[in-house]
Design an enzyme around this catalytic site. Structure first.
Site, mmCIF file in Angstrom:
data_model
loop_
_atom_site.group_PDB
_atom_site.id
_atom_site.type_symbol
_atom_site.label_atom_id
_atom_site.label_comp_id
_atom_site.label_asym_id
_atom_site.label_seq_id
_atom_site.Cartn_x
_atom_site.Cartn_y
_atom_site.Cartn_z
ATOM 1 N N LYS A 41 -43.893 -13.934 -38.106
ATOM 2 C CA LYS A 41 -42.164 -13.978 -39.292
ATOM 3 C C LYS A 41 -41.136 -13.703 -39.418
ATOM 4 O O LYS A 41 -40.294 -14.321 -39.618
ATOM 5 C CB LYS A 41 -42.499 -12.296 -39.818
ATOM 6 C CG LYS A 41 -43.968 -11.689 -39.757
ATOM 7 C CD LYS A 41 -44.125 -10.175 -40.144
ATOM 8 C CE LYS A 41 -45.874 -9.899 -39.788
ATOM 9 N NZ LYS A 41 -46.314 -10.014 -38.098
ATOM 10 N N GLY A 42 -41.085 -14.822 -37.704
ATOM 11 C CA GLY A 42 -39.957 -14.511 -37.153
ATOM 12 C C GLY A 42 -38.568 -15.874 -37.881
ATOM 13 O O GLY A 42 -37.738 -15.314 -37.818
ATOM 14 N N GLU A 97 -38.303 -22.557 -37.189
ATOM 15 C CA GLU A 97 -38.638 -21.993 -36.210
ATOM 16 C C GLU A 97 -37.006 -21.144 -35.928
ATOM 17 O O GLU A 97 -36.334 -21.094 -36.250
ATOM 18 C CB GLU A 97 -39.247 -22.372 -35.172
ATOM 19 C CG GLU A 97 -39.869 -21.813 -33.618
ATOM 20 C CD GLU A 97 -40.851 -20.354 -34.934
ATOM 21 O OE1 GLU A 97 -40.628 -19.492 -36.151
ATOM 22 O OE2 GLU A 97 -41.550 -20.170 -33.565
ATOM 23 N N ASP A 101 -38.690 -21.208 -27.304
ATOM 24 C CA ASP A 101 -39.123 -20.698 -26.088
ATOM 25 C C ASP A 101 -39.311 -21.447 -25.113
ATOM 26 O O ASP A 101 -38.979 -22.774 -24.695
ATOM 27 C CB ASP A 101 -39.346 -19.301 -25.910
ATOM 28 C CG ASP A 101 -39.183 -18.617 -24.314
ATOM 29 O OD1 ASP A 101 -38.604 -18.830 -23.614
ATOM 30 O OD2 ASP A 101 -39.429 -16.879 -24.009
ATOM 31 N N LYS A 129 -33.740 -21.441 -26.091
ATOM 32 C CA LYS A 129 -33.960 -21.671 -24.821
ATOM 33 C C LYS A 129 -34.279 -22.416 -23.775
ATOM 34 O O LYS A 129 -36.030 -22.331 -23.920
ATOM 35 C CB LYS A 129 -34.291 -19.883 -24.450
ATOM 36 C CG LYS A 129 -34.291 -18.706 -23.875
ATOM 37 C CD LYS A 129 -35.517 -17.792 -23.690
ATOM 38 C CE LYS A 129 -34.895 -16.632 -24.413
ATOM 39 N NZ LYS A 129 -36.555 -15.482 -24.263
ATOM 40 N N PHE A 150 -33.861 -11.920 -23.619
ATOM 41 C CA PHE A 150 -34.704 -11.251 -24.088
ATOM 42 C C PHE A 150 -34.053 -11.152 -25.066
ATOM 43 O O PHE A 150 -33.270 -9.726 -25.337
ATOM 44 C CB PHE A 150 -35.983 -10.038 -24.100
ATOM 45 C CG PHE A 150 -36.876 -10.282 -25.145
ATOM 46 C CD1 PHE A 150 -38.024 -10.936 -24.979
ATOM 47 C CD2 PHE A 150 -37.198 -8.921 -26.352
ATOM 48 C CE1 PHE A 150 -39.437 -11.148 -25.826
ATOM 49 C CE2 PHE A 150 -37.721 -9.396 -27.424
ATOM 50 C CZ PHE A 150 -38.946 -10.287 -27.262
ATOM 51 N N ASP A 157 -38.418 -10.254 -33.390
ATOM 52 C CA ASP A 157 -38.736 -8.806 -32.806
ATOM 53 C C ASP A 157 -38.535 -8.030 -31.316
ATOM 54 O O ASP A 157 -39.278 -8.815 -30.604
ATOM 55 C CB ASP A 157 -39.609 -8.459 -33.958
ATOM 56 C CG ASP A 157 -40.460 -9.469 -32.794
ATOM 57 O OD1 ASP A 157 -41.337 -10.502 -32.638
ATOM 58 O OD2 ASP A 157 -42.253 -8.623 -32.650
ATOM 59 N N ARG A 163 -36.015 -7.110 -36.251
ATOM 60 C CA ARG A 163 -36.032 -8.472 -37.179
ATOM 61 C C ARG A 163 -34.978 -8.049 -37.987
ATOM 62 O O ARG A 163 -34.281 -9.411 -38.827
ATOM 63 C CB ARG A 163 -37.012 -8.253 -37.968
ATOM 64 C CG ARG A 163 -38.218 -8.446 -36.871
ATOM 65 C CD ARG A 163 -39.583 -9.659 -37.721
ATOM 66 N NE ARG A 163 -40.710 -9.867 -37.201
ATOM 67 C CZ ARG A 163 -41.386 -10.232 -36.376
ATOM 68 N NH1 ARG A 163 -41.174 -11.613 -35.957
ATOM 69 N NH2 ARG A 163 -42.930 -9.973 -36.246
HETATM 70 P P1 IMP Z 1 -43.315 -20.399 -27.716
HETATM 71 O O1 IMP Z 1 -43.945 -20.611 -28.401
HETATM 72 O O2 IMP Z 1 -42.777 -19.845 -26.052
HETATM 73 O O3 IMP Z 1 -41.280 -21.512 -28.021
HETATM 74 O O4 IMP Z 1 -42.398 -19.122 -28.738
HETATM 75 C C1 IMP Z 1 -41.882 -19.146 -29.806
HETATM 76 C C2 IMP Z 1 -41.761 -17.725 -30.312
HETATM 77 O O5 IMP Z 1 -41.880 -17.171 -29.344
HETATM 78 C C3 IMP Z 1 -41.563 -17.723 -31.077
HETATM 79 O O6 IMP Z 1 -41.272 -18.006 -32.345
HETATM 80 C C4 IMP Z 1 -40.782 -15.774 -31.009
HETATM 81 O O7 IMP Z 1 -41.381 -14.957 -31.487
HETATM 82 C C5 IMP Z 1 -41.480 -15.707 -30.184
HETATM 83 N N1 IMP Z 1 -40.224 -15.544 -28.721
HETATM 84 C C6 IMP Z 1 -39.397 -16.330 -27.257
HETATM 85 N N2 IMP Z 1 -38.299 -16.485 -26.814
HETATM 86 C C7 IMP Z 1 -38.381 -14.105 -27.844
HETATM 87 C C8 IMP Z 1 -36.973 -13.599 -27.412
HETATM 88 O O8 IMP Z 1 -36.209 -13.554 -26.860
HETATM 89 N N3 IMP Z 1 -37.750 -12.458 -28.464
HETATM 90 C C9 IMP Z 1 -38.065 -12.301 -29.073
HETATM 91 N N4 IMP Z 1 -38.751 -13.332 -29.433
HETATM 92 C C10 IMP Z 1 -38.897 -14.300 -28.751
HETATM 93 MG MG MG Z 2 -41.750 -16.517 -34.140
#
Ligand code: IMP
Ligand code: MG
Length: 172
Positions: A41-42, A97, A101, A129, A150, A157, A163
């Site tokens: 949903k982000g 997106e 991260d 990030k 975070f 969220d 959100r």
């Molecule tokens: P990745 O797969 O680790 O790149 O993460 C991507 C997803 O993790 C994002 O779509 C977010 O939903 C969640 N995410 C990563 N970092 C954060 C954060 O600092 N706060 C909240 N959600 C995060």
């Molecule tokens: Mg997400």
């Protein structure tokens, strides 16, 4: 109990940057229709703000993948919860997106979607990030580089909360 949240990027800065991103996309896709894919949903808040500012025609679709749940750390596993409603074959796809991260979510989705023969495929993310990266993944465009904190707000969220905050904040 309410978490303490410190503002990192305020609404004005977010909107200014999203306008710049929209202007660049409008110029690049002149004469074409952009098919935006949001990851639920982000990405929804960012995607709407961006789409409103595009001068080219836009169509939209959504996908959902498994997320962090109530933890602040990723499980490392990506699961497809909802696939697209429509085919992307021959379309100018932009995957939107909220934050990049570890890179797991986007690299999984990129691999999956590229096999479906879009005319073009780009990844844009509001936040990047880079310190969190586990798998190699770079966005074609990002709004802000953020530190290893975070973050919540503007779609992000913590345990499904925050959100709706109109800014990006760090949970203290
Ligand atoms: P990745 O797969 O680790 O790149 O993460 C991507 C997803 O993790 C994002 O779509 C977010 O939903 C969640 N995410 C990563 N970092 C954060 C954060 O600092 N706060 C909240 N959600 C995060
Ligand atoms: Mg997400």
């Amino acid at each position: 109990m309410r978490d303490k949240i410190k503002v990192l990027i305020d609404q004005k800065k977010l909107e200014q940057r999203i306008q710049e991103m929209a202007d660049a996309i409008s110029a690049e896709y002149e004469g074409k229709t952009v098919h935006m894919i949001g990851i639920l949903k982000g990405s929804v808040f960012f995607m709407c703000e961006l789409a409103k500012r595009l001068s080219v025609p836009v169509t939209m679709d959504f996908m959902a993948v498994s997320s962090y749940g109530s933890e602040k750390k990723s499980s490392g596993e990506v699961k497809l919860l909802k696939d697209l409603d429509e085919s992307i074959e021959g379309k100018e796809v932009i995957l939107a997106e909220d934050i990049l991260d570890s890179g797991r979510t986007l690299s999984y989705l990129c691999e999956l979607l590229k096999t479906r023969k879009p005319a073009s495929f780009k990844v844009i993310t509001l936040l990047d990030k880079p310190s969190g990266r586990v798998v190699p993944m770079e966005p074609d465009m990002y709004g802000f580089e953020v530190p290893d904190l975070f973050l919540v707000g503007y779609g992000l969220d913590f345990d499904q909360k925050y959100r709706n905050l109109p800014y990006i904040g760090a949970v203290e």
